[in-house]
Design a protein around this motif. Structure first.
Motif, PDB file in Angstrom:
ATOM      1  N   GLY A 162       6.934 -12.457  10.761  1.00 59.62           N
ATOM      2  CA  GLY A 162       6.356 -11.211  10.611  1.00 59.62           C
ATOM      3  C   GLY A 162       6.037 -10.386  11.625  1.00 59.62           C
ATOM      4  N   ARG A 163       7.029 -10.321  12.775  1.00 59.00           N
ATOM      5  CA  ARG A 163       6.847  -9.753  13.822  1.00 59.00           C
ATOM      6  C   ARG A 163       8.106  -8.608  13.942  1.00 59.00           C
ATOM      7  NH1 ARG A 163       4.559 -10.667  18.709  1.00 59.00           N
ATOM      8  NH2 ARG A 163       3.766 -12.598  17.865  1.00 59.00           N
ATOM      9  N   ILE A 164       7.682  -7.385  14.264  1.00 56.21           N
ATOM     10  CA  ILE A 164       8.686  -6.393  14.525  1.00 56.21           C
ATOM     11  C   ILE A 164       8.903  -6.092  15.904  1.00 56.21           C
ATOM     12  CG2 ILE A 164       9.267  -3.917  14.093  1.00 56.21           C
ATOM     13  CD1 ILE A 164       7.093  -4.208  11.642  1.00 56.21           C
ATOM     14  N   LEU A 165      10.026  -6.414  16.385  1.00 56.61           N
ATOM     15  CA  LEU A 165      10.493  -6.579  18.055  1.00 56.61           C
ATOM     16  C   LEU A 165      10.297  -4.975  18.472  1.00 56.61           C
ATOM     17  CD1 LEU A 165      12.349  -9.803  18.545  1.00 56.61           C
ATOM     18  CD2 LEU A 165       9.901  -9.580  18.353  1.00 56.61           C
ATOM     19  N   THR A 166       9.746  -4.164  18.299  1.00 52.47           N
ATOM     20  CA  THR A 166       9.637  -2.841  19.050  1.00 52.47           C
ATOM     21  C   THR A 166       9.967  -2.713  20.397  1.00 52.47           C
ATOM     22  OG1 THR A 166       7.156  -2.689  19.166  1.00 52.47           O
ATOM     23  CG2 THR A 166       8.366  -1.572  17.113  1.00 52.47           C
ATOM     24  N   SER A 167       9.455  -3.927  21.262  1.00 54.50           N
ATOM     25  CA  SER A 167       9.625  -3.969  22.685  1.00 54.50           C
ATOM     26  C   SER A 167      11.203  -4.090  23.029  1.00 54.50           C
ATOM     27  CB  SER A 167       8.792  -5.217  23.095  1.00 54.50           C
ATOM     28  OG  SER A 167       9.270  -6.348  22.597  1.00 54.50           O
ATOM     29  N   ARG A 184      13.682  -2.580  21.139  1.00 54.01           N
ATOM     30  CA  ARG A 184      14.247  -1.832  20.146  1.00 54.01           C
ATOM     31  C   ARG A 184      15.359  -1.033  20.694  1.00 54.01           C
ATOM     32  NH1 ARG A 184       9.787   0.419  22.710  1.00 54.01           N
ATOM     33  NH2 ARG A 184       9.956   2.091  24.071  1.00 54.01           N
ATOM     34  N   VAL A 194      10.384   1.330  11.964  1.00 52.48           N
ATOM     35  CA  VAL A 194       9.302   0.333  11.821  1.00 52.48           C
ATOM     36  C   VAL A 194       8.299   0.289  10.834  1.00 52.48           C
ATOM     37  CG1 VAL A 194       7.164  -0.034  13.162  1.00 52.48           C
ATOM     38  CG2 VAL A 194       9.100   0.581  14.471  1.00 52.48           C
ATOM     39  N   MET A 195       8.188   1.603  10.172  1.00 53.39           N
ATOM     40  CA  MET A 195       7.480   1.734   8.873  1.00 53.39           C
ATOM     41  C   MET A 195       8.244   0.975   7.796  1.00 53.39           C
ATOM     42  SD  MET A 195       5.363   5.092   8.838  1.00 53.39           S
ATOM     43  CE  MET A 195       6.912   6.420   9.343  1.00 53.39           C
ATOM     44  N   LEU A 225       8.011  -2.698   8.104  1.00 49.91           N
ATOM     45  CA  LEU A 225       6.678  -3.213   7.681  1.00 49.91           C
ATOM     46  C   LEU A 225       6.400  -3.317   6.188  1.00 49.91           C
ATOM     47  CD1 LEU A 225       3.925  -1.300   9.802  1.00 49.91           C
ATOM     48  CD2 LEU A 225       4.113  -3.638   9.547  1.00 49.91           C
TER      49      LEU A 225
END
Lengths: 211, 605
Positions: free
Chosen positions: A62-67, A69, A197-198, A201
Motif C-alpha cells: 500500500g506504499r508508493i515509494l516516491t522517495s 522515484r 503517483v496518482m 494510488l
C-alpha cells in the motif's frame, strides 16, 4: 489481449532477450511490487512524437515509494512544439538539459526490473518507450502491464445491477472522473511523476476494493 | 506527488528551499483503507505521517485523544521517542505522506522552529509562533491611515499678523507652527511659519512687532490626504527634509501631522489614546478616544503583538477612560471617599473587545454621599454605554443600588455570599473576586477583600460548590470531534476553554487566599505556593492567551463583516497550526479540570 497471446508474446521477448544484459527484466517479479509509470511527450502520435520526461515510482503493497522515484528528462531529437509546451510546461531549454535517449532507457529498465507496469492509458506510454528502446537498445518492454482504467471499468461494471451488465455500458474513464469516483486526491496533472503517483494510488485502491 | 507536497501547512511552512527539497526526496505516499491501524501502541514509527486525504483518530486505551485531518501530521512525539504511545486508526480511508524518520531528524537539527512546532510542548509551540510574527509590527502600523494618527489642530493666521502676536499664539497653544494665509496675493496662497523661522525673523533686524509673518513664511506647502498611509506621509517628510506635513483634503485643512507624532504613533499607538483620554474635558471627547481603542487592538493584534501585552494596554486604557469619566461626572468629594471598581474580565485585565459593564462603588464607612448619588451613578453607566460597553444584563453596575454600598455593607454582603452559597451568591462572589480599583481610594476594596479572604477557606462545601461551576459547560469529548467536524460548526471558546480555566484558577485562589485578581498573577501565586506545578502554570497561562487571541481574531473578523461579535470561533476557518494548538490547549483545560475535580472532590457533590 487474451492470456495465451500475452504468454506467447512474453515468451518471444524472453527468447529475444536471452543472453543479453537485459535478461533480468524477465525474472520472476518480487511479490507485491509494481512500477507506476507516466511519460510526457512532444505529442500524441507514438510513431512521430518523442518522449521528453518520464516519471516512475515503485509500489510496494500500500506504499508508493516516491522517495526512490525516477524522474528523467529526455533530450528529444526533434524540437518541442509550442502546443505541447502548454501541456507539460517543459520548454526547449528545459529538455535541452535532458539525458540522451539511450542513457534514459538504460536507467528506466534498471529501475523497473521485472516488476509489472501500472499506468493510466499505459498502452500509449509503453508504445512510446518501446519505439525508443527498439531504436537505442534493440528491445521492447517484456513486463506485464496493468491498465488502471480497465481495472476501474471492471470494478464499476461489477457494481452494476445484473440487468445493466447485459447492455454495452458506457463508463466514463477520464482520469479525473476515476480519481473522483475513487475519492482520491487529485494533484496538479501533467507532471509525469505526479501522474504516475496518482495512477499508483488508483491502482492500490482498486486492488483494495477487489479483495 | 512529492512535487505537490503542501509546504503552506504547519510545521512545514517554516522550511527553507533546501529543507523543502529534503522533504520531497524522503517522502513516500501511503494508502490505508478505513479502520486500518496506522500505528499501534509500542510500535517504532519509521515515518512522520502527513495526511493528504481522510481522517486518523488517536486512541489512548479506548478513549479518543484527538482526530487528524488533511495537512495534520502525527506522531511526532512517537517518532522522537522511538515508540508510539497511542493507537492511530484510519477512521476514514486515508492517503498520506510518510516522511522518513531520518529526514525529520535532519529537519529538526537544522531548523529549530520546525522542531519546536512539531514536537515541543505547548509553550514552545506558541513562542515559535510569536517568533515568526515578530518584525511585522512596525510595518502594519506604517500602513495605518494618516487620520488615525495624531493629527494636530492647524492654527491659521493672516499674512499681515506681526511676529510677536504669532509667538504669543505659539506659547498659548503650545504649538510650534502656524499656517499663514495670504489673501492679498493672486490667487490667495497658504504657507507655514514655524519656530525655526523665528531665528531668521530675529536676525532680519526689523522690529518684531512690526514684522509681518508673511515675509518669513514658506509658501511651498507639502500636504498629504487624510486617507494616505502614515508610512507614505513619513516618506514624504523624509524626501523633502521637513518635520511636518499639512493634512488636507483638497481645500479643506484637517490639521498638521508632525514627524515626532508619527514616530510616537509608530512606537506606541496606545500612548496617543491615553493622551487623548487624559486631556479630555468632556464625555464627548472621551467617547471619541474610546472609539479608537478597538481599532488599536485590531492593529496591535494583526501586527503580531502578544495578546497578554494587548490585554495589559487595554486594561490600562479602559482604567483611565473610566477614571476620567468618573472624575468628569462625580464631585471630587465623592471620588475621594469612594472606590470605583471594575469586575469580571475587566477587573482581571483580560478583556479585549468591549463586553458588558461590570462595576460597583464602595463608599467609605461614615461618609454621607451626595443626595443625587443615584443620578450621578446613572450618568456614569450611561457614559459607559456611549463608549460602547453595553449595560450588564444582570445589573452588576453601580447604577444598581445593590452594587454601591459602604465598605461595611459590602463586607457583610460578601459574607452572606459565603454563608448561603446559592447560584446567584456564587456568581456574585466570582465576579467580585476579580474586582480592581480604577478610581478613588483603593484601600476600601482591599479591606473588603481581606474580610472575604479571612472567611473563605473554612467552608469546604462552599468551595466545592464554587468550583463546581467549571463542570457547568463543556461537552466532554464532543469538542474534539467538532475540531474537524461538520461544516458550520462553531466552538464557544468562552464556555469550552476560557471559563473553566479562569474559574478553576479563581477557585484555587479563593481556597488558598490568593488576593491577586488577574488569572496570570493568580497562577503565579499558586505555583509559588506549590498548588500548581510550574509546568501546569505555564501551560494554563499560554492556553488562556491563546484562547483570548483566537476569540479576538474571530471577533475582529465578525466586526469586519459588520456582524455582531458572537464570541464563537469557526473551527473550519482556523489554520492547521491554530487547530493543532487548539487541540493542545483544550487538552490542557481537560487535564486542569481533572485536577480540580480531585482537589475539590467535585464527584462527591
Amino acid at each position: 489481449m487474451s492470456g495465451w497471446v500475452a504468454r506467447l508474446r512474453r515468451g518471444w521477448r524472453q527468447r529475444q532477450l536471452k543472453d543479453s544484459e537485459w535478461r533480468f527484466l524477465c525474472d520472476a517479479p518480487p511479490a507485491g511490487e509494481w512500477v507506476a509509470l507516466d511519460c510526457e511527450t512532444t505529442g500524441l502520435n507514438p510513431r512521430t512524437d518523442e518522449i521528453i520526461a518520464i516519471g516512475a515510482v515503485r509500489i510496494v503493497g500500500g506504499r508508493i515509494l516516491t522517495s526512490q522515484r525516477l524522474e528523467l528528462l529526455v533530450r528529444p531529437e526533434h524540437g518541442v512544439s509550442a502546443e505541447s509546451i502548454r501541456v507539460h510546461r517543459l520548454r526547449e531549454q528545459d529538455v535541452e538539459a535532458g539525458l540522451p535517449a539511450e542513457e534514459a532507457m538504460r536507467r528506466l529498465l534498471n529501475f523497473i526490473g521485472p516488476r509489472p507496469l501500472v499506468g493510466y492509458y499505459l498502452e500509449f506510454d509503453v508504445a512510446m518507450i518501446n519505439r525508443t528502446l527498439k531504436r537505442t537498445l534493440g528491445l521492447a518492454l517484456p513486463q506485464e502491464t496493468i491498465e488502471v482504467s480497465s481495472l476501474y471499468y471492471d470494478h464499476v461494471f461489477q457494481q452494476l445491477p445484473p440487468h445493466r451488465q447485459q447492455e454495452s455500458t458506457e463508463i466514463d474513464l477520464r482520469f479525473a472522473t476515476i480519481m473522483d469516483a475513487l475519492d482520491l486526491p487529485m494533484r496538479e496533472a501533467h507532471d509525469a511523476l505526479n501522474d504516475a503517483v496518482m495512477a499508483a494510488l488508483a491502482f492500490i485502491k482498486l486492488r483494495q476494493l477487489g479483495t | 506527488m512529492p512535487n505537490a507536497f503542501n509546504f503552506a501547512a504547519s510545521p512545514f511552512d517554516c522550511l527553507t528551499q533546501a529543507e523543502q527539497r529534503l522533504v520531497r526526496d524522503h517522502v513516500d505516499v501511503v494508502y490505508f483503507p478505513k479502520d486500518a491501524v496506522v500505528l499501534e501502541v509500542g510500535a517504532v514509527p519509521e515515518h512522520l505521517f502527513v495526511l493528504i486525504k481522510g481522517r486518523v483518530t488517536q486512541f489512548d486505551a479506548d478513549e479518543v485523544v484527538t482526530t487528524y485531518g488533511p495537512d495534520d501530521s502525527f506522531d511526532g512525539r512517537g517518532l522522537v521517542a522511538r515508540k508510539s504511545s497511542s493507537r492511530f486508526v484510519a477512521t476514514e480511508e486515508v492517503v498520506a505522506y510518510a516522511l522518513a524518520h531520518q529526514a525529520v531528524n535532519e529537519l529538526i537539527a537544522a531548523n529549530t522552529t520546525f522542531g519546536a512546532l512539531l514536537f515541543s510542548d505547548l509553550g514552545h509551540k506558541l513562542s515559535a509562533v510569536s517568533a515568526r510574527h515578530s518584525g511585522h509590527e512596525l510595518q502594519a502600523l506604517n500602513l495605518s491611515r494618516v487620520d488615525e494618527a495624531f493629527v494636530r489642530h492647524a492654527y491659521i493666521v493672516d499674512a499681515g499678523t506681526d511676529i510677536v502676536t504669532v509667538v504669543k499664539l505659539f506659547q498659548k497653544e503650545r504649538t510650534t507652527n502656524v499656517l499663514v494665509r495670504d489673501a492679498v496675493s493672486e490667487p490667495p496662497r497658504l504657507g507655514i511659519f514655524t519656530t525655526n523661522a523665528l531665528q531668521r525673523a530675529i536676525l532680519s533686524g526689523r522690529p518684531l512687532h512690526e514684522l509681518p509673518v508673511g515675509d518669513l513664511t514658506a509658501w511651498s506647502l507639502i500636504a498629504v490626504r487624510p486617507s494616505d498611509q502614515v508610512g507614505d506621509a513619513l516618506a514624504t517628510m523624509l524626501q523633502h527634509h521637513i518635520h511636518r506635513v499639512v493634512v488636507a483634503d483638497g481645500p479643506v485643512i484637517h490639521g498638521v501631522l508632525e514627524a515626532l507624532d508619527v514616530f510616537s504613533f509608530l512606537s506606541n499607538h496606545s500612548m496617543l489614546i491615553g493622551m487623548q483620554i487624559t486631556a479630555a474635558t468632556s464625555i464627548d471627547a472621551l467617547a471619541e478616544a474610546a472609539g479608537q481603542i478597538t481599532g488599536m487592538i485590531a492593529r496591535q493584534y494583526r501586527s503580531g503583538t502578544r495578546v497578554g501585552l494587548i490585554a495589559r494596554m487595554v486594561q490600562d486604557l479602559n482604567g483611565r477612560l473610566f477614571e476620567r469619566a468618573w472624575q468628569l461626572i462625580a464631585p471630587p468629594e465623592l471620588v475621594a471617599h469612594s472606590c470605583l471598581i471594575v469586575m469580571g474580565s475587566e477587573g482581571r485585565g483580560e478583556q479585549l473587545l468591549k463586553t458588558d459593564q461590570d462595576n460597583g462603588l464602595i463608599l467609605r464607612d461614615g461618609y454621607t454621599p451626595p443626595a443625587e448619588l443615584a443620578d450621578i451613578c446613572a450618568r456614569f453607566s450611561d457614559a459607559l454605554t456611549r463608549f460602547g460597553y453595553p449595560p450588564c444584563p444582570g445589573g452588576i453596575m453601580l447604577s444598581n443600588p445593590r452594587w454601591r454600598m459602604s465598605a461595611a455593607d459590602f463586607a457583610r454582603t460578601a459574607r452572606q455570599w459565603l454563608v448561603m452559597p446559592d447560584t446567584e451568591s456564587l456568581m456574585h462572589l466570582a465576579i467580585f473576586m476579580d474586582a480592581h480599583t480604577v478610581s478613588g481610594d483603593a484601600h476600601l476594596l482591599e479591606e473588603v477583600r481581606a474580610a472575604l479572604m479571612g472567611l473563605s477557606t473554612d467552608n469546604e462545601l462552599m468551595l466545592t460548590r464554587f468550583a463546581a461551576a467549571v463542570e457547568l459547560f463543556g461537552s466532554q469529548s464532543g469538542w474534539w470531534n467538532r475540531l474537524l467536524g461538520d461544516a458550520g460548526e462553531r466552538l464557544d471558546l468562552k464556555k469550552e476553554g476560557i471559563f473553566p480555566l479562569v474559574h478553576g484558577v479563581r477557585s484555587l485562589a479563593l481556597a488558598h487566599r490568593v488576593a491577586a485578581t488577574g488569572t496570570q498573577p493568580r497562577i503565579d501565586a499558586l505555583v509559588a505556593q506549590g498548588v500548581l506545578s510550574p509546568q501546569m502554570g505555564t501551560e494554563l497561562v499560554d492556553s488562556l492567551y491563546f484562547f483570548m487571541g483566537l476569540r479576538l481574531k474571530a471577533g475582529l473578523d465578525e466586526m469586519d463583516r459588520g456582524q455582531p461579535v458572537s464570541g464563537a470561533v469557526d473551527v473550519k476557518a482556523l489554520t492547521t497550526l491554530d487547530r493543532d494548538l487548539l487541540k493542545d490547549t483544550l487538552g490542557v483545560v481537560k487535564r486542569f479540570k481533572a485536577q480540580l475535580r480531585h482537589r475539590f472532590k467535585l464527584g462527591a457533590l
